[in-house]
Design a protein around this motif. Structure first.
Motif, PDB file in Angstrom:
ATOM      1  N   UNK A 416       0.834  -1.204   0.000  1.00 46.42           N
ATOM      2  CA  UNK A 416       0.000   0.000   0.000  1.00 46.42           C
ATOM      3  C   UNK A 416       0.864   1.248   0.000  1.00 46.42           C
ATOM      4  N   UNK A 417       1.895   1.281   0.836  1.00 42.39           N
ATOM      5  CA  UNK A 417       2.758   2.457   0.918  1.00 42.39           C
ATOM      6  C   UNK A 417       3.551   2.644  -0.382  1.00 42.39           C
ATOM      7  N   UNK A 422       3.870   5.759  -5.521  1.00 41.43           N
ATOM      8  CA  UNK A 422       3.772   5.839  -6.985  1.00 41.43           C
ATOM      9  C   UNK A 422       2.711   6.863  -7.402  1.00 41.43           C
ATOM     10  N   UNK A 423       1.581   6.878  -6.688  1.00 46.69           N
ATOM     11  CA  UNK A 423       0.523   7.848  -6.997  1.00 46.69           C
ATOM     12  C   UNK A 423       1.027   9.274  -6.799  1.00 46.69           C
ATOM     13  N   UNK A 424       1.814   9.483  -5.761  1.00 49.84           N
ATOM     14  CA  UNK A 424       2.376  10.822  -5.512  1.00 49.84           C
ATOM     15  C   UNK A 424       3.331  11.209  -6.637  1.00 49.84           C
ATOM     16  N   UNK A 428      -0.901  12.249  -8.627  1.00 53.27           N
ATOM     17  CA  UNK A 428      -2.297  11.983  -8.285  1.00 53.27           C
ATOM     18  C   UNK A 428      -2.707  12.761  -7.031  1.00 53.27           C
ATOM     19  N   UNK A 429      -1.722  13.047  -6.188  1.00 54.04           N
ATOM     20  CA  UNK A 429      -1.957  13.852  -4.992  1.00 54.04           C
ATOM     21  C   UNK A 429      -1.096  15.112  -5.046  1.00 54.04           C
ATOM     22  N   UNK A 451       6.056  10.037   3.934  1.00 55.41           N
ATOM     23  CA  UNK A 451       6.079  11.501   4.037  1.00 55.41           C
ATOM     24  C   UNK A 451       4.747  12.071   4.510  1.00 55.41           C
ATOM     25  N   UNK A 452       3.810  11.239   4.817  1.00 57.17           N
ATOM     26  CA  UNK A 452       2.484  11.680   5.257  1.00 57.17           C
ATOM     27  C   UNK A 452       2.136  10.926   6.549  1.00 57.17           C
TER      28      UNK A 452
END
Length: 482
Positions: A416-417, A422-424, A428-429, A451-452
């Protein structure tokens, strides 16, 4: 006639003397019971000596309200002559009710289920201790029933037993049929007496006269305002008693953990109940606000709008305001968020759906998130199974109407992380503030912090909740809190 009167007085004096003798003897039995418990369980010292013992010719058995222990004189003497340990068992039973906070949370609950749940939880704790001075003939029958119950409720706390009895009436009937087996005291004293009850009862610490004096009004003045004041006193007394017993419970838990290690005796159910009593209560809605960010939205900002200049312009220039209201305002709300669902074999079904529904209802509140959001709902076991992106209310509604869980394999949190990173990278964010991972915790955690902010949410189901990495937040919820 004078001779008859004298004879009657002599008989009455003899009856009073006999009654006083029986009260004294019953009190000595209860003091003996308390001393026996103290010798075996010294970690209960504060609990055992904080309440006075009040003998009564009216009380049929035993009763405790957190402020005093009442006992029926005849009941104590008959019980002691029939089975010596029964009084000691009843004394410890009432003490456990208090340190488990049972009498102080019975309002707004189903009375029958709560009473039985509390008695079962207390008796399970006493049986785990297996003290010679508290053994009863009926213990083997109780152990047989508790062995069966543990298959349904692994941790025998009153809260979990209550939920089982309430949710599964057909299975609960078996235990209600044996209710007398677990009952040692009368729970009618758990609800704090109102003034109407106090005037009718004898032997209470707080009588109607005392309560009337406390609010500074005459007994004859029983208007609505006086009744409200008396109810406020009841609530204040209940809160004070509850807080005092919370301190006693914390002291007992600390001493028990040391004492049980030294003595090596079984205290499983006792510790479970103490932990449940002292467990922090969480507001899941407030918890989600940790992930809010500051942002602008279209909304008149009343806080920065000056009505004086606005109305002055309308009056001076006829419908021409000097200052227009601001069309934007800044709020801290949730805009970008990741909800990760552990769909491994040990974490699935209705509980997951309730968690999603609960989170959705909180996020849907306009005070929690912006009208347009970027929320990813990711299902994962040992690999990513599904990712659904939600940006509007309608999309969230559509997702919740047909929740399909995928996976049911092993658990590994790392995919998940990696996927979110990858989305970041793919933009995507823009400003992802947090990820909340609903899981049973039986998996592999990432070694490096993201980082979140990250929170792992667990549902308490009777097993030990695992530790999370130091960079993560841990939240433990009861099933009924979801």
């Amino acid at each position: 006639m004078p001779e008859l009167t004298a004879e009657m007085n002599e008989i009455l004096d003899e009856q009073d003397a006999e009654k006083a003798k029986r009260r004294e003897l019953a009190t000595r039995v209860m003091l003996f019971a308390r001393d026996q418990i103290m010798v075996s369980l010294r970690f209960l010292d504060r609990a055992l000596f904080r309440m006075p013992l009040v003998p009564s010719d009216v009380v049929e058995s035993y009763g405790v309200d957190g402020r005093e222990i009442r006992f029926g004189v005849n009941h104590v003497l008959e019980s002691f002559s029939r089975e010596k340990n029964r009084c000691t068992r009843a004394f410890l039973h009432m003490i456990f009710h208090c340190i488990f906070s049972h009498p102080f949370q019975c309002e707004n609950l189903d009375g029958e289920c709560w009473n039985l749940a509390c008695d079962i939880a207390v008796e399970a704790s006493i049986l785990d201790l297996d003290l010679a001075d508290t053994r009863l003939i009926a213990d083997e029958e109780m152990r047989r029933l508790l062995k069966h119950l543990k298959r349904e409720v692994p941790a025998l706390t009153a809260e979990k037993i209550y939920r089982f009895l309430l949710d599964d009436p057909s299975s609960a009937a078996r235990y209600f049929a044996q209710e007398e087996l677990f009952r040692q005291d009368d729970h009618r004293y758990w609800i704090p007496p109102r003034v109407t009850d106090a005037a009718q009862r004898t032997g209470d610490t707080i009588t109607a006269d005392t309560m009337t004096a406390m609010v500074g009004c005459h007994e004859a003045d029983t208007g609505e305002e006086g009744a409200d004041q008396l109810e406020d006193i009841d609530e204040a007394l209940l809160g004070q008693t509850r807080d005092e017993w919370a301190d006693v419970s914390q002291h007992a838990k600390t001493d028990l953990e040391t004492f049980s290690r030294e003595q090596g005796f079984g205290a499983g159910s006792l510790l479970w109940n103490l932990k449940e009593t002292l467990r922090e209560k969480y507001d899941y809605g407030e918890f989600l606000k940790k992930f809010a960010v500051l942002g602008e939205e279209m909304h008149i900002n009343d806080d920065e709008f000056d009505y004086i200049y606005y109305t002055y312009g309308l009056k001076l220039y006829e419908n021409m305001p000097l200052v227009e209201p601001l069309e934007y305002r800044e709020n801290k709300r949730i805009r970008e968020f990741v909800i990760a669902i552990d769909t491994s074999g040990s974490c699935q079904g209705a509980t997951v759906e309730r968690f999603l529904q609960k989170t959705y209802e909180i996020l849907k509140n306009t005070e929690s998130y912006f009208s347009r959001v970027n929320i990813h709902i990711i299902q994962c076991d040992s690999k990513i199974q599904r990712d659904v992106k939600v940006t509007t209310d309608d999309e969230f509604d559509a997702y919740m109407q047909d929740v399909q869980l995928s996976g049911f394999g092993g658990t590994d949190f790392r995919p998940v992380f990696d996927y979110v990173d990858e989305l970041i990278e793919r933009h995507e964010f823009q400003n992802l503030r947090g990820l909340i991972y609903f899981t049973d915790g039986r998996g592999t955690f990432p070694e490096q912090p993201p980082d979140y902010e990250t929170a792992f949410v667990f549902v308490e189901e009777g097993f030990e909740i695992p530790e999370v990495p130091p960079w993560a937040i841990k939240l433990v919820l009861r099933e009924e809190e979801i």
